[in-house]
Design a protein around this motif. Structure first.
Motif, PDB file in Angstrom:
ATOM      1  N   ALA A   1      29.566  40.963  51.986  1.00 58.74           N
ATOM      2  CA  ALA A   1      30.680  40.292  52.664  1.00 58.74           C
ATOM      3  C   ALA A   1      30.410  38.803  52.753  1.00 58.74           C
ATOM      4  N   ASN A   2      29.160  38.420  52.990  1.00 58.19           N
ATOM      5  CA  ASN A   2      28.796  37.001  53.054  1.00 58.19           C
ATOM      6  C   ASN A   2      28.706  36.360  51.681  1.00 58.19           C
ATOM      7  N   LYS A   3      28.302  37.115  50.679  1.00 59.77           N
ATOM      8  CA  LYS A   3      28.157  36.555  49.334  1.00 59.77           C
ATOM      9  C   LYS A   3      29.490  36.453  48.597  1.00 59.77           C
ATOM     10  N   GLN A   4      30.306  37.503  48.699  1.00 64.17           N
ATOM     11  CA  GLN A   4      31.498  37.577  47.860  1.00 64.17           C
ATOM     12  C   GLN A   4      32.753  37.045  48.549  1.00 64.17           C
ATOM     13  N   ILE A   5      32.676  36.763  49.845  1.00 62.96           N
ATOM     14  CA  ILE A   5      33.700  35.980  50.528  1.00 62.96           C
ATOM     15  C   ILE A   5      32.994  34.725  51.024  1.00 62.96           C
ATOM     16  N   LEU A   6      33.345  33.589  50.447  1.00 63.29           N
ATOM     17  CA  LEU A   6      32.626  32.354  50.723  1.00 63.29           C
ATOM     18  C   LEU A   6      32.939  31.824  52.123  1.00 63.29           C
ATOM     19  N   ASN A   7      32.256  30.766  52.512  1.00 62.20           N
ATOM     20  CA  ASN A   7      32.382  30.246  53.871  1.00 62.20           C
ATOM     21  C   ASN A   7      33.784  29.744  54.198  1.00 62.20           C
ATOM     22  N   ASP A   8      34.573  29.420  53.173  1.00 58.77           N
ATOM     23  CA  ASP A   8      35.944  28.983  53.421  1.00 58.77           C
ATOM     24  C   ASP A   8      36.959  30.093  53.169  1.00 58.77           C
ATOM     25  N   GLY A   9      36.484  31.298  52.856  1.00 60.55           N
ATOM     26  CA  GLY A   9      37.372  32.436  52.668  1.00 60.55           C
ATOM     27  C   GLY A   9      37.728  32.754  51.238  1.00 60.55           C
ATOM     28  N   VAL A  10      37.424  31.881  50.306  1.00 59.59           N
ATOM     29  CA  VAL A  10      37.736  32.127  48.901  1.00 59.59           C
ATOM     30  C   VAL A  10      36.822  33.220  48.361  1.00 59.59           C
ATOM     31  N   GLY A  11      37.380  34.129  47.544  1.00 66.36           N
ATOM     32  CA  GLY A  11      36.554  35.131  46.896  1.00 66.36           C
ATOM     33  C   GLY A  11      35.647  34.498  45.862  1.00 66.36           C
ATOM     34  N   ALA A  12      34.393  34.890  45.836  1.00 67.66           N
ATOM     35  CA  ALA A  12      33.417  34.264  44.937  1.00 67.66           C
ATOM     36  C   ALA A  12      33.764  34.443  43.472  1.00 67.66           C
ATOM     37  N   GLU A  13      34.536  35.484  43.146  1.00 66.14           N
ATOM     38  CA  GLU A  13      34.926  35.696  41.753  1.00 66.14           C
ATOM     39  C   GLU A  13      36.138  34.860  41.361  1.00 66.14           C
ATOM     40  N   GLN A  14      36.648  34.056  42.287  1.00 71.25           N
ATOM     41  CA  GLN A  14      37.739  33.101  42.088  1.00 71.25           C
ATOM     42  C   GLN A  14      39.122  33.735  42.059  1.00 71.25           C
ATOM     43  N   SER A  15      39.272  34.919  41.515  1.00 73.08           N
ATOM     44  CA  SER A  15      40.568  35.586  41.457  1.00 73.08           C
ATOM     45  C   SER A  15      40.998  36.052  42.850  1.00 73.08           C
ATOM     46  N   PRO A  16      42.199  35.668  43.314  1.00 74.30           N
ATOM     47  CA  PRO A  16      42.658  36.161  44.625  1.00 74.30           C
ATOM     48  C   PRO A  16      42.755  37.679  44.683  1.00 74.30           C
ATOM     49  N   THR A  17      43.147  38.301  43.575  1.00 71.51           N
ATOM     50  CA  THR A  17      43.289  39.756  43.598  1.00 71.51           C
ATOM     51  C   THR A  17      41.933  40.459  43.557  1.00 71.51           C
ATOM     52  N   TYR A  18      40.969  39.918  42.836  1.00 74.48           N
ATOM     53  CA  TYR A  18      39.630  40.495  42.902  1.00 74.48           C
ATOM     54  C   TYR A  18      39.029  40.276  44.290  1.00 74.48           C
TER      55      TYR A  18
ATOM     56  N   ARG B   1      53.614  36.667  47.772  1.00 76.08           N
ATOM     57  CA  ARG B   1      53.125  36.551  46.392  1.00 76.08           C
ATOM     58  C   ARG B   1      52.149  35.377  46.299  1.00 76.08           C
ATOM     59  N   VAL B   2      51.080  35.557  45.552  1.00 74.45           N
ATOM     60  CA  VAL B   2      50.136  34.465  45.334  1.00 74.45           C
ATOM     61  C   VAL B   2      50.103  34.142  43.850  1.00 74.45           C
ATOM     62  N   PRO B   3      49.792  32.908  43.489  1.00 71.77           N
ATOM     63  CA  PRO B   3      49.719  32.569  42.061  1.00 71.77           C
ATOM     64  C   PRO B   3      48.567  33.284  41.388  1.00 71.77           C
ATOM     65  N   GLY B   4      48.742  33.559  40.101  1.00 71.44           N
ATOM     66  CA  GLY B   4      47.656  34.151  39.334  1.00 71.44           C
ATOM     67  C   GLY B   4      46.557  33.121  39.105  1.00 71.44           C
ATOM     68  N   ILE B   5      45.333  33.502  39.344  1.00 73.87           N
ATOM     69  CA  ILE B   5      44.167  32.661  39.069  1.00 73.87           C
ATOM     70  C   ILE B   5      43.080  33.582  38.529  1.00 73.87           C
ATOM     71  N   CYS B   6      42.553  33.262  37.364  1.00 69.17           N
ATOM     72  CA  CYS B   6      41.491  34.052  36.730  1.00 69.17           C
ATOM     73  C   CYS B   6      41.971  35.484  36.455  1.00 69.17           C
ATOM     74  N   ASP B   7      41.049  36.416  36.299  1.00 67.83           N
ATOM     75  CA  ASP B   7      41.383  37.784  35.904  1.00 67.83           C
ATOM     76  C   ASP B   7      42.078  38.554  37.017  1.00 67.83           C
ATOM     77  N   ASP B   8      42.908  39.502  36.589  1.00 64.87           N
ATOM     78  CA  ASP B   8      43.537  40.447  37.516  1.00 64.87           C
ATOM     79  C   ASP B   8      43.776  41.737  36.750  1.00 64.87           C
ATOM     80  N   ASP B   9      43.027  42.788  37.088  1.00 62.76           N
ATOM     81  CA  ASP B   9      43.215  44.076  36.407  1.00 62.76           C
ATOM     82  C   ASP B   9      43.938  45.074  37.304  1.00 62.76           C
ATOM     83  N   GLU B  10      44.534  44.573  38.394  1.00 58.06           N
ATOM     84  CA  GLU B  10      45.383  45.378  39.268  1.00 58.06           C
ATOM     85  C   GLU B  10      44.626  46.519  39.941  1.00 58.06           C
ATOM     86  N   GLY B  11      43.338  46.324  40.181  1.00 61.07           N
ATOM     87  CA  GLY B  11      42.559  47.332  40.893  1.00 61.07           C
ATOM     88  C   GLY B  11      42.956  47.409  42.351  1.00 61.07           C
ATOM     89  N   ARG B  12      43.040  48.631  42.870  1.00 63.60           N
ATOM     90  CA  ARG B  12      43.378  48.894  44.264  1.00 63.60           C
ATOM     91  C   ARG B  12      42.418  49.950  44.807  1.00 63.60           C
TER      92      ARG B  12
END
Length: 646
Positions: free
Chosen positions: A274-291, A337-348
């Motif tokens: 949770a600390n590694k993959q959600i950065l201190n400002d809330g952005v996902g470390a993998e950059q993609s909002p959906t990931y 809706r959020v803009p697409g950024i980086c990969d999105d494989d629609e995982g849920r």
């Protein structure tokens, strides 16, 4: 699998990872024929159960319950849709024939099944059978989730019968560890969660034989995931999925030999990740909002179940989820809706097994429900299963306004109004991706994504395909497909595989100023070694829009291309050197450059000729791509984006 893939993958590994990978390879080879078969995984015990899910489902709003019943009816009709594809419709009396678990719905081919050891199946770069993600998607068994919820709510006997048939069919067709379904730990984690949701919601209504099969499947999955964990350069969302699967099985089946160990492991790693993959400002470390949302949903589910069981997770999980929600609130339009950024494989993780256009905001509504707090941003109008199981916020918050910089994640968001229009801009000064291979990153440093009146205008091109994408995979994550500058058509970062990079551009935020006369400036070094050039880009507010100035310090009269990829519902033409941008036949904005250059507007064609947009995984459509080519002088090139009066 090609030799080049192995070489490039090995180059991305540390010495410690190399030692680990060779040991893992030996372990996989030795396991063949030794730990296979269902017999060793059959156990007896109480009905597996995840705390909190059934009670929350019963308390769900009526609208959510209606959507659950509708989604169940769709599955019972023999239909399934995912990743931009329709599976062949099956008769209701024959929903799960043996071959369905190996079927690629796009090519019609059948992947290897129980006749072949899973690690003997080479699925990367497969061209004949198709993209392995399609067969994996069906085997996540997520279509059972709405069936189980329907059965729990209404007692639907057809839904119960379909669950029992599916479990029996899957069990017979996919013994451990045979066939394509056992290759990847993330797939096992997601499948385990689906079965845990099923047995937690309607387990008491299932036959003893079905419960026994589910217990054996879950036990085998636990052993496999614990034996072959994602580590080092692959410890991204895959690690979280595997640990979530292990942890939830351990909570649901504490009598299993590994449960105590894996529950403790899960508590530790979920807090760490949770600390590694959600950065201190809330952005996902993998950059993609959906990931980012995908990872957050795994952590959220584990936290909900642990809390409901009276054994809450420790660490900063709640605060990390709250930070992620705030980030998504800044990205979201009024419909979530959020803009697409980086990969999105629609995982849920939790799903009604249908396309979700606003997944990240839906996860954030679930986070608000779990925390018992007002939502940070808009929630989507659509509802899904997670709304029922998390008690999601029913309404959202008003959209945010102004300039917000996420310095750790690497994005600046501007939400402004110009000439009667709402104008939203996302400026990318982020790292390429997460860990040494940056698997889901795109070469999009200093790109801009622009939304006008809540509708996309300048877009990220999307993802299209993964393993079978080939040159198209490279195009959709390459620099020329993104709204930034490129030199000689070269990518800022250098690809060395479909999920690997040999050189990563480093972006740096230099300044950000809010207020009416906002501005933001950043640079990246991706072209420094090859062209002796930095790329610096500055965005600044104007009376009717904004300006972009691109500079290439270190070069003299370097020729470059500046690109803007339009959304598919937009058009563009050139008149007297000015680009007129239209939507629905009405000109809504213009682009103009102070410096002379060749302007072209093209859609489709071969790779690199025109614009393409991927609205969903597996789909691509033609869309106009605006290109300016010319010399970049010392003072840079300035492009003005101006909105027409509303």
């Amino acid at each position: 699998m090609s030799l080049a893939w192995y070489v490039n993958r090995l180059r991305a590994m540390s010495p410690a990872e190399l030692v680990y990978r060779f040991a893992e390879k030996a372990k996989k080879s030795l396991a063949k024929g030794r730990i296979e078969g269902w017999g060793r995984y059959r156990t007896s015990g109480r009905l597996p159960h995840l705390a909190g899910l059934a009670d929350n489902l019963a308390a769900a709003p009526e609208r959510v319950k209606q959507e659950i019943v509708a989604a169940s009816a769709f599955i019972l009709s023999g239909r399934f849709e995912a990743l931009g594809a329709d599976w062949p419709q099956r008769a209701p009396e024959s929903l799960f024939p043996p071959e369905i678990w190996r079927l690629d719905p796009v090519t019609g081919g059948l992947w290897p099944g129980a006749e072949k050891y899973c690690f003997d199946i080479s699925y990367r770069h497969e061209r004949v059978l198709g993209d392995v993600k399609y067969v994996w998607e069906f085997n996540r068994l997520q279509f059972l989730q709405p069936l189980a919820a329907d059965a729990a709510l209404t007692g639907n006997t057809a839904a119960l019968a379909a669950i029992e048939t599916a479990v029996e069919s899957w069990y017979a067709a996919n013994p451990p560890f045979r066939g394509i379904c056992w290759n990847s730990g993330i797939e096992l984690g997601l499948r385990a969660i689906s079965l845990l949701v099923v047995i937690s919601l309607c387990g008491a209504q299932l036959s003893a034989a079905t419960v026994d099969r589910i217990r054996a499947i879950l036990h085998a999955h636990m052993v496999w995931m614990a034996r072959y964990p994602s580590r080092f350069s692959s410890a991204n969302n895959h690690l979280v999925a595997e640990v979530a699967g292990e942890f939830l099985i351990a909570l649901a089946m504490p009598e299993l030999p590994l449960s105590a160990k894996l529950e403790a492991k899960g508590r530790r790693i979920l807090a760490e990740e949770a600390n590694k993959q959600i950065l201190n400002d809330g952005v996902g470390a993998e950059q993609s909002p959906t990931y980012g949302a995908f990872t957050a949903e795994f952590i959220l589910l584990c936290s909900l179940v642990a809390r409901s069981a009276g054994k809450p997770l420790e660490g900063e999980i709640d605060s990390r989820l709250r930070l992620f929600s705030n980030y998504i609130a800044w990205l979201s339009n009024d419909d979530g809706r959020v803009p697409g950024i980086c990969d999105d494989d629609e995982g849920r993780v939790l799903t009604l097994s249908r396309h979700e256009p606003a997944y990240a905001a839906s996860v954030c509504a679930a986070i608000a429900g779990y925390l018992g707090e007002p939502p940070a941003g808009p929630r989507p109008p659509e509802v899904d299963l997670r709304d029922a199981l998390f008690g999601s916020a029913a309404t959202g918050a008003a959209g945010l306004f102004g300039l917000k910089t996420f310095a750790d994640g690497g994005y600046t968001v501007v939400r402004d109004t110009k000439r009667g229009h709402s104008l939203d801009i996302v400026f990318d000064h982020a790292p390429l991706g997460y860990l040494s291979i940056a698997a889901h990153g795109h070469a999009d440093a200093l790109s801009v994504v622009v939304t006008v009146d809540g509708k996309p205008l300048f877009v990220d091109p999307g993802t299209y395909l993964y393993h079978s994408g080939g040159q198209w995979r490279d195009w959709f994550r390459g620099t020329r497909a993104h709204n930034t500058l490129n030199i000689d058509g070269a990518d800022q970062s250098i690809m060395s595989g479909a999920f690997n990079w040999s050189h990563k551009a480093a972006a740096t935020l230099e300044a950000a100023v809010g207020g009416q006369d906002w501005s933001v400036k950043a640079k990246h070094d991706g072209y420094q070694k090859r062209f002796a050039a930095l790329h610096r880009r500055m965005l600044s507010s104007t009376a009717d829009g904004f300006a972009i100035r691109d500079e290439l310090p270190g070069t003299v009269n370097q020729t470059a291309e500046i690109v803007f990829q339009l959304a598919p519902d937009c058009d563009a033409t050139v008149e007297s050197g000015i680009v007129l941008i239209e939507r629905n036949g009405t000109t809504i904005a213009t682009l103009s450059w102070k410096e002379a250059g060749a302007i072209s507007i093209e859609a489709g064609g071969e790779i690199g000729e025109g614009g393409w947009y991927s609205p969903a995984f597996g789909k691509k459509v033609e869309a106009k791509r605006i290109s300016w080519r010319g010399i970049v002088p010392d003072q840079g090139v300035t492009c003005n984006f101006a909105l027409m009066q509303a």
